[in-house]
Structure formats: structure tokens, C-alpha cells
Scaffold this motif. Sequence first.
Motif, PDB file in Angstrom:
ATOM      1  N   PRO A  65       6.501 -90.740  49.962  1.00 30.67           N
ATOM      2  CA  PRO A  65       5.715 -91.222  48.822  1.00 30.67           C
ATOM      3  C   PRO A  65       4.554 -92.132  49.214  1.00 30.67           C
ATOM      4  N   GLU A  66       4.751 -92.982  50.210  1.00 30.95           N
ATOM      5  CA  GLU A  66       3.712 -93.940  50.601  1.00 30.95           C
ATOM      6  C   GLU A  66       2.460 -93.250  51.126  1.00 30.95           C
ATOM      7  N   LEU A  67       2.604 -92.052  51.707  1.00 30.60           N
ATOM      8  CA  LEU A  67       1.436 -91.327  52.202  1.00 30.60           C
ATOM      9  C   LEU A  67       0.619 -90.705  51.068  1.00 30.60           C
ATOM     10  N   CYS A  68       1.181 -90.708  49.873  1.00 32.18           N
ATOM     11  CA  CYS A  68       0.458 -90.231  48.691  1.00 32.18           C
ATOM     12  C   CYS A  68      -0.087 -91.391  47.862  1.00 32.18           C
ATOM     13  N   MET A  69       0.088 -92.619  48.349  1.00 35.91           N
ATOM     14  CA  MET A  69      -0.396 -93.802  47.644  1.00 35.91           C
ATOM     15  C   MET A  69      -1.777 -94.202  48.138  1.00 35.91           C
ATOM     16  N   ARG A  70      -2.590 -94.726  47.228  1.00 36.39           N
ATOM     17  CA  ARG A  70      -3.908 -95.260  47.556  1.00 36.39           C
ATOM     18  C   ARG A  70      -4.108 -96.550  46.755  1.00 36.39           C
ATOM     19  N   PHE A  71      -4.830 -97.492  47.317  1.00 39.22           N
ATOM     20  CA  PHE A  71      -5.146 -98.678  46.525  1.00 39.22           C
ATOM     21  C   PHE A  71      -6.580 -98.625  46.030  1.00 39.22           C
ATOM     22  N   ARG A  72      -6.760 -99.202  44.877  1.00 40.07           N
ATOM     23  CA  ARG A  72      -8.067 -99.311  44.222  1.00 40.07           C
ATOM     24  C   ARG A  72      -8.188-100.753  43.767  1.00 40.07           C
ATOM     25  N   VAL A  77      -1.972 -96.681  43.319  1.00 35.65           N
ATOM     26  CA  VAL A  77      -1.605 -95.471  42.594  1.00 35.65           C
ATOM     27  C   VAL A  77      -0.910 -94.514  43.547  1.00 35.65           C
ATOM     28  N   ARG A  78      -0.083 -93.658  42.983  1.00 32.73           N
ATOM     29  CA  ARG A  78       0.579 -92.609  43.762  1.00 32.73           C
ATOM     30  C   ARG A  78       0.183 -91.253  43.191  1.00 32.73           C
ATOM     31  N   HIS A  79      -0.453 -90.437  44.009  1.00 32.85           N
ATOM     32  CA  HIS A  79      -0.868 -89.104  43.586  1.00 32.85           C
ATOM     33  C   HIS A  79       0.319 -88.143  43.605  1.00 32.85           C
ATOM     34  N   ASP A  80       0.329 -87.241  42.640  1.00 39.32           N
ATOM     35  CA  ASP A  80       1.361 -86.204  42.608  1.00 39.32           C
ATOM     36  C   ASP A  80       1.106 -85.131  43.656  1.00 39.32           C
ATOM     37  N   MET A  81      -0.174 -84.887  43.959  1.00 46.75           N
ATOM     38  CA  MET A  81      -0.519 -83.851  44.936  1.00 46.75           C
ATOM     39  C   MET A  81      -1.719 -84.308  45.754  1.00 46.75           C
ATOM     40  N   ILE A  82      -1.616 -84.117  47.058  1.00 51.81           N
ATOM     41  CA  ILE A  82      -2.681 -84.467  47.992  1.00 51.81           C
ATOM     42  C   ILE A  82      -3.324 -83.184  48.511  1.00 51.81           C
ATOM     43  N   SER A  83      -4.647 -83.153  48.507  1.00 51.30           N
ATOM     44  CA  SER A  83      -5.363 -82.035  49.126  1.00 51.30           C
ATOM     45  C   SER A  83      -5.637 -82.357  50.600  1.00 51.30           C
ATOM     46  N   LEU A 154     -13.631 -94.995  61.221  1.00 53.08           N
ATOM     47  CA  LEU A 154     -13.250 -95.469  59.897  1.00 53.08           C
ATOM     48  C   LEU A 154     -14.370 -96.322  59.326  1.00 53.08           C
ATOM     49  N   PRO A 155     -14.667 -96.162  58.025  1.00 50.63           N
ATOM     50  CA  PRO A 155     -15.780 -96.903  57.453  1.00 50.63           C
ATOM     51  C   PRO A 155     -15.514 -98.386  57.244  1.00 50.63           C
ATOM     52  N   GLY A 156     -14.248 -98.803  57.221  1.00 53.07           N
ATOM     53  CA  GLY A 156     -13.942-100.203  57.003  1.00 53.07           C
ATOM     54  C   GLY A 156     -12.509-100.408  56.557  1.00 53.07           C
ATOM     55  N   PRO A 157     -12.096-101.671  56.376  1.00 51.10           N
ATOM     56  CA  PRO A 157     -10.694-101.972  56.062  1.00 51.10           C
ATOM     57  C   PRO A 157     -10.231-101.516  54.696  1.00 51.10           C
ATOM     58  N   GLU A 158     -11.145-101.101  53.821  1.00 48.69           N
ATOM     59  CA  GLU A 158     -10.750-100.640  52.494  1.00 48.69           C
ATOM     60  C   GLU A 158     -10.393 -99.155  52.459  1.00 48.69           C
ATOM     61  N   ASP A 159     -10.637 -98.443  53.533  1.00 48.00           N
ATOM     62  CA  ASP A 159     -10.313 -97.017  53.574  1.00 48.00           C
ATOM     63  C   ASP A 159      -8.809 -96.865  53.806  1.00 48.00           C
ATOM     64  N   CYS A 160      -8.132 -96.216  52.866  1.00 48.30           N
ATOM     65  CA  CYS A 160      -6.673 -96.078  52.988  1.00 48.30           C
ATOM     66  C   CYS A 160      -6.223 -94.623  52.992  1.00 48.30           C
ATOM     67  N   ILE A 161      -7.139 -93.704  53.286  1.00 43.05           N
ATOM     68  CA  ILE A 161      -6.791 -92.284  53.354  1.00 43.05           C
ATOM     69  C   ILE A 161      -6.206 -91.979  54.733  1.00 43.05           C
ATOM     70  N   PRO A 162      -5.001 -91.402  54.818  1.00 43.63           N
ATOM     71  CA  PRO A 162      -4.408 -91.100  56.126  1.00 43.63           C
ATOM     72  C   PRO A 162      -5.226 -90.067  56.899  1.00 43.63           C
ATOM     73  N   ARG A 163      -5.197 -90.185  58.222  1.00 39.22           N
ATOM     74  CA  ARG A 163      -5.813 -89.220  59.123  1.00 39.22           C
ATOM     75  C   ARG A 163      -4.724 -88.591  59.997  1.00 39.22           C
ATOM     76  N   VAL A 164      -4.795 -87.274  60.162  1.00 34.20           N
ATOM     77  CA  VAL A 164      -3.855 -86.560  61.027  1.00 34.20           C
ATOM     78  C   VAL A 164      -4.658 -85.744  62.036  1.00 34.20           C
ATOM     79  N   THR A 165      -4.298 -85.873  63.304  1.00 34.52           N
ATOM     80  CA  THR A 165      -4.904 -85.091  64.382  1.00 34.52           C
ATOM     81  C   THR A 165      -3.790 -84.417  65.165  1.00 34.52           C
ATOM     82  N   TRP A 166      -4.032 -83.202  65.635  1.00 34.87           N
ATOM     83  CA  TRP A 166      -3.065 -82.552  66.511  1.00 34.87           C
ATOM     84  C   TRP A 166      -3.798 -81.822  67.627  1.00 34.87           C
TER      85      TRP A 166
END
Length: 208
Positions: A65-72, A77-83, A154-166
Motif C-alpha cells: 500500500p505504501e508504494l501507492c501513496m503520495r503526499f500533497r 493519498v493512496r491511489h487505487d491503481m498506479i500506472s 530527482l527534481p527535489g525532496p518533494e518528489d515521492c514517486i517510486p523509481r524502479v530499475t532493472w
Amino acid sequence: MTYRTVDLATWPRAAQFQLFRSYQKPHYAITSRLDVSNIIARKAGGLSAYRACLFAIGAGIHAVPELCMRFRGDQVVRHDMISLSMTVPKAAGSFGYAYVPFVADFAAFDAQAARLITAVAAGRSLAPNTGERDDLAYLSCMPWLDYSSINNALPGPEDCIPRVTWGKFVQNGDGWDMAMTLEVHHALVDGAQVGAYFGAVQDALHKL
């Protein structure tokens, strides 16, 4: 985008949220190795290894659930679906960004991802997210490298979108594995959630 507001008065991580919001460098990245032997075994049958990894990443994100959360501001808020937003190489040497809604059924996700990624590869637009959306996770594949660690611009400390690399698939004894990195904002995600994410991704890779 559909989401619900998190009640900070009852959220167990509210104190951690307030603490790490004050940090100038609140992001951290953890790299783990994942078994991709099942993907290798199925490639001969037409499975796209790339889209299989996209699906497993989406499954991992939605399992935590925490990976679907974002702060404003001070609200969470917690999104139901992440793109999933990934870089797509273009023939001229540049790239564009694709946006693929996650679907829990692999066949449906695979068909949708193939169509959307192909359209971006053939187009001319970069189409970056300029802040209008936060219902995203940013993905990037590094198939040329079997790396041990990585971090992102990263643009700054307010960016809370997760990043995944493989990274590159490499043979390991009788099987195959790869490095994967999850980079997150500590105000929303702790190590326990990162561990749960990697466990869910590995489970999805095994079940493809």
C-alpha cells in the motif's frame, strides 16, 4: 485517478512521515537480485521478457500500500491503481515516455503494454510527466549492465514517486538472475515495505 485520503491521526507511520518530510535528502535506493529463470524458460514460447518484468514490477507495487501513496503538502493519498511510466527507445537514438495502466491479468496487461509501447516508439513526442500526475511509478531497464547499485535523477525532496530499475539477465549456476533497484521517499516507505515489494515481484516472476 481514483484515490482515498490517508487519515494521519490513525496512520501508524504518521510520525515517520513528519520526520522524513524535513530531510533535504529523503530518498534511498535498495538493490536486490531476483530469479528470472522462469522468464528465460518461457522466452522460446514467445514471452516478452521486458513486458514480463513490467508486469511483475506492477504486481509488486500494488502488493504494498505504501508504494501507492503520495503526499500533497501535508496530506497523504493512496491511489487505487498506479500506472507504469517507462522510457521507450526510438530508432533515432532518443527516447519517449510510455504510460501503461497496471492490469492484474497478465495477458491483458501484456497486450495493452505492447500496444502502448509500440505507439510511443513510433512517435516523436517525449511526453514527460511535468507534475500533473502522481499516480505513477517510473521504470527504466538497463539491459546492458549487470550492476550492483544505481540511483536516479530527482527534481527535489518533494518528489515521492517510486523509481524502479532493472539490469541484465545473467546466468547463475543452473538458473538466471538480475539486479533490480527500488528508489523511494523515506517519508512514505520503510525497509519493511521495500522487502515486501521485492518478495511480491519475485512471486509474480515465478507465477508468470
